[in-house]
Design an enzyme around this catalytic site. Structure first.
Site, PDB file in Angstrom:
ATOM      1  CD  GLU A 192      -4.945  -4.748  -5.807  1.00 55.07           C
ATOM      2  OE1 GLU A 192      -4.610  -3.925  -6.687  1.00 55.07           O
ATOM      3  OE2 GLU A 192      -4.815  -5.975  -5.940  1.00 55.07           O
TER       4      GLU A 192
ATOM      5  CG  HIS B  18      -1.594  -4.039  -4.705  1.00 54.86           C
ATOM      6  ND1 HIS B  18      -1.587  -5.203  -3.976  1.00 54.86           N
ATOM      7  CD2 HIS B  18      -1.589  -4.403  -6.009  1.00 54.86           C
ATOM      8  CE1 HIS B  18      -1.565  -6.242  -4.808  1.00 54.86           C
ATOM      9  NE2 HIS B  18      -1.564  -5.781  -6.052  1.00 54.86           N
TER      10      HIS B  18
END
Length: 306
Positions: free
Chosen positions: A280, A180
């Site tokens: 991400e 992320h």
């Protein structure tokens, strides 16, 4: 994949490292790398990279000014590891939902304590590996048994992260996951993401309907999309170009909370949305993976200057 130097690196025991040392950040134990060419910091909780840069440069990653380094609390910024599921469990495929026993998003790896496996150093690079053996300890939130091994490779070229999952259970295992990555920008309205043109995506803000990307991704407010693409991406801001080269991934999540959601997020400045974006590298939505008994899968990303 990151290039290796011609000289073999040397594996050293704690206390013998030349560039790596233990450090406490807030209440969390961390590994800090101070190499002549680059700097990095990783917390053992979450195997969370919170800093990487060339020496005497700004952090390549965005880290919230309000981030709290506390046991059991997810760190806002850097590169959280979302594993062994990504996002809201209820929005995951049935094969994943069947094994998740909590409504909490993004799995448990980002607040779990990982174990140091190895530090390897040379004049040109540093490699650090951490592991998480996820079995009975997590039975209250997840039915499964898997080994996660994450390796960080730092060099003048950039930072590479490789997350390898091995199914240790006695049945097939389904997982979704993401690295992320939070990136900084001085102005989100003058920031664009290249490499997703003509890709289909799920717009989670529009009832999870599908759409097709036309040209670069611009940020005009809250953005939350799952792209069906694992292509090379370039994030362009007024200050820099950052290239993200994913592997083991056919999906990319692009996120910015926008002004309204930013005010509801924990450890997030009200105006922080103006200075960050998330790109991400993922196995999300239809790109989830199923591992047979003993099978492994590696998800990774190389982050370098574009």
């Amino acid at each position: 994949m990151a290039e290796r130097s011609d000289k073999p690196s040397t594996t050293l025991a704690p206390g013998q490292w030349s560039f790596t040392r233990w450090k406490t950040i807030g209440q969390l134990e961390a590994l800090e790398v101070q190499h002549p060419l680059f700097e990095a910091a990783i917390t053992l909780q979450g195997a969370h990279l919170v800093h990487f840069s060339h020496s005497n440069e700004k952090n390549w990653l965005w880290l919230s000014d309000l981030a709290r380094f506390q046991p059991g609390r997810a760190i806002r910024g850097g590169i959280p590891v979302c594993w062994p599921w990504f996002g809201d469990p209820a929005r995951n495929p049935p094969a994943i939902r069947a094994h998740v026993k909590t409504p909490s998003a993004h799995g448990f790896a980002r607040t779990a304590l990982w174990q140091l496996e190895d530090v390897s150093e040379s004049a040109h690079e540093v490699e650090i590996s951490l592991s998480l053996n996820a079995g009975d300890e997590f039975h209250e939130v997840w039915e499964g048994h898997a080994l996660a091994l994450i390796t960080f490779h730092f060099s003048l070229r950039g930072c590479q992260i490789a997350l390898t999952t091995t199914n240790l259970a006695h049945a097939p295992m389904a997982l979704s996951q993401a690295l992320h990555t939070y990136l900084p920008t001085p102005d989100i309205t003058r920031t664009r993401l290249l490499g997703l043109g003509n890709s289909q995506y799920i717009d989670t803000l529009k009832d999870w309907n599908y759409a097709t990307q036309d040209g670069p991704v611009y940020f005009m407010g809250e953005t939350d999309r799952i792209y069906e693409s694992g292509d090379v991406l370039v994030a362009t801001t007024p200050e820099r170009r950052t290239k993200l080269i994913g592997f083991g991934s056919d999906s990319t999540v692009v996120w910015n909370p926008g002004p309204e959601k930013a005010q509801r997020l924990s450890d997030f400045p009200d105006t922080g949305w103006r200075n960050m974006l998330c790109v991400e590298t993922a196995n999300a939505a239809g790109d989830y993976r199923v591992l047979n008994i003993g099978q492994s899968h590696t998800l990774g990303v190389l982050i370098e200057r574009g």
